[in-house]
Each structure stands twice: as C-alpha cells, then as structure tokens.
Design a protein around this motif. Structure first.
Motif, PDB file in Angstrom:
ATOM      1  N   ASN A  24       0.818  -1.223   0.000  1.00  0.00           N
ATOM      2  CA  ASN A  24       0.000   0.000   0.000  1.00  0.00           C
ATOM      3  C   ASN A  24       0.849   1.270   0.000  1.00  0.00           C
ATOM      4  OD1 ASN A  24      -2.309  -1.639   0.129  1.00  0.00           O
ATOM      5  ND2 ASN A  24      -2.136  -1.747   2.366  1.00  0.00           N
ATOM      6  N   THR A  25       1.894   1.250  -0.799  1.00  0.00           N
ATOM      7  CA  THR A  25       2.779   2.404  -0.904  1.00  0.00           C
ATOM      8  C   THR A  25       2.728   2.950  -2.322  1.00  0.00           C
ATOM      9  OG1 THR A  25       4.261   1.437   0.731  1.00  0.00           O
ATOM     10  CG2 THR A  25       5.165   3.181  -0.618  1.00  0.00           C
ATOM     11  N   ALA A  26       2.673   4.256  -2.433  1.00  0.00           N
ATOM     12  CA  ALA A  26       2.700   4.891  -3.747  1.00  0.00           C
ATOM     13  C   ALA A  26       4.099   4.754  -4.343  1.00  0.00           C
ATOM     14  CB  ALA A  26       2.328   6.359  -3.623  1.00  0.00           C
ATOM     15  N   VAL A  27       4.148   4.425  -5.628  1.00  0.00           N
ATOM     16  CA  VAL A  27       5.425   4.232  -6.307  1.00  0.00           C
ATOM     17  C   VAL A  27       5.502   5.171  -7.509  1.00  0.00           C
ATOM     18  CG1 VAL A  27       6.883   2.591  -7.571  1.00  0.00           C
ATOM     19  CG2 VAL A  27       5.531   1.803  -5.619  1.00  0.00           C
ATOM     20  N   GLU A  28       6.597   5.871  -7.618  1.00  0.00           N
ATOM     21  CA  GLU A  28       6.858   6.716  -8.784  1.00  0.00           C
ATOM     22  C   GLU A  28       8.038   6.116  -9.524  1.00  0.00           C
ATOM     23  OE1 GLU A  28       7.264  10.928  -7.981  1.00  0.00           O
ATOM     24  OE2 GLU A  28       5.886  10.766  -6.299  1.00  0.00           O
TER      25      GLU A  28
END
Length: 183
Positions: A24-28
């Motif tokens: 549940n971590t945003a990844v760029e």
C-alpha cells in the motif's frame, strides 16, 4: 533509504525490487533515459501528502551507473549530495540492467550507502524452477517434470515462472506434478 538492484538476470532484479516496496505504498517510476536525474531527486525529496508511510521512487535503466556514459557534472554532484544525505521518508531504488562500472566514484559511493542486490544469471534453471514451485506455489515438481519444462522453454525465468503459474493453477488440488501430467 537507498537501494541498488543490478545484474544480468532481469527476473531476479524485478523480484527483489518488488520485495523492497512496502504494501500500500505509492510508487513513482522514472526512466533515466527519458528524464533527468534532477527530476527523480526532486521527487525523492518531496513528501507524499496522501501517505503515512515511506514514498518509493524507482529510477529505472540507470545507464550512468554502467559503462555507457556518465551524467553531466552538475547532475552527478546533485546525485552524490543526495546519496550522502538521503530523505528519511523515501525509498530511492536504482535499477541497472547489466554490470556496474565499479571504477566510477558515483558507483563506489552508492554501493557503500545503499542496500545492494546483484541478479546473477541462473546456470541451473531446473534447480530454480523446482525451488520456485515449492516455495512460491506450494507444489512439488518431479525431476522429469522439471526437465520437460526446461527442455521446451529454456532458461528465461520470466517465461518459466509464467508457465509455472499456469501449471500450478491447472493442477490446483495436486501437490506433486510429474511430466505425464504436463503432456
């Protein structure tokens, strides 16, 4: 936090990078052939307003860590400064397909500061396939099944894993899979 994944085996590199990303971590993701390193560093230094946990920034195809070409002096200085003082709220991952140029000061500095992983080519895909079936899918492949699969598919780990998924899904209620079941 700094992470470095490099080597000749793309499947192992991809798996390792996935394991470094918390749920549940945003990844760029930034392709280093298309954007400048300063853009990725700026993203790594910017906090994520909508997340409580760490932010993940992945720099893909970091050609400047290999033997190809290097960064411009100002970009290299910016990256060196970040490596020496990384953001505590960001996991910055560098992906390199191929070998690192260990003669470069940037590579030496990054290897000292980052958790590093080298994806080495698998010389024995049979052993890897058998182990993967057991550990990931909970299936036992007989040696003739492993030989049957690798004889037809070769040693591309992406392809082997994809076919292994299909086989294990097809034989969902079986614990042991042999070559006769695959024919």
């Amino acid at each position: 936090m700094l992470k470095l994944a490099h080597g000749e085996e793309p499947f192992l590199i991809t798996e390792k990078v996935r394991s470094w990303i918390p749920e549940n971590t945003a990844v760029e993701k930034y392709d280093m052939r298309e954007v400048s390193i300063s853009e990725a560093i700026m993203a790594a230094n910017t906090s994520d307003l909508f997340s409580d946990g760490p932010k993940v920034v992945i720099c893909e195809d970091c050609f400047f860590l290999g033997t190809e070409k290097k960064l411009k002096d100002d970009e290299e200085k910016l990256l060196m400064d970040y490596i020496q003082n990384p953001s505590s709220m960001t996991i910055l991952i560098f992906k390199v397909q191929g070998k690192l140029d260990k003669r470069k000061k940037l590579v030496k500095t990054l290897e000292k500061a980052a958790e590093s992983f080298e994806g080495k080519p698998t010389r024995y895909p049979q052993k890897w396939l058998s182990s993967r079936a057991k550990q990931v899918y909970g299936k036992q492949l007989t040696s003739d099944a492993v030989d049957y699969i690798t004889a037809r598919l070769g040693n591309d780990l992406f392809l082997l894993d994809s076919e292994l998924q299909k086989i294990c899904t097809h034989y969902l209620h079986e614990t042991t899979i042999d070559a006769s079941m695959l024919e």
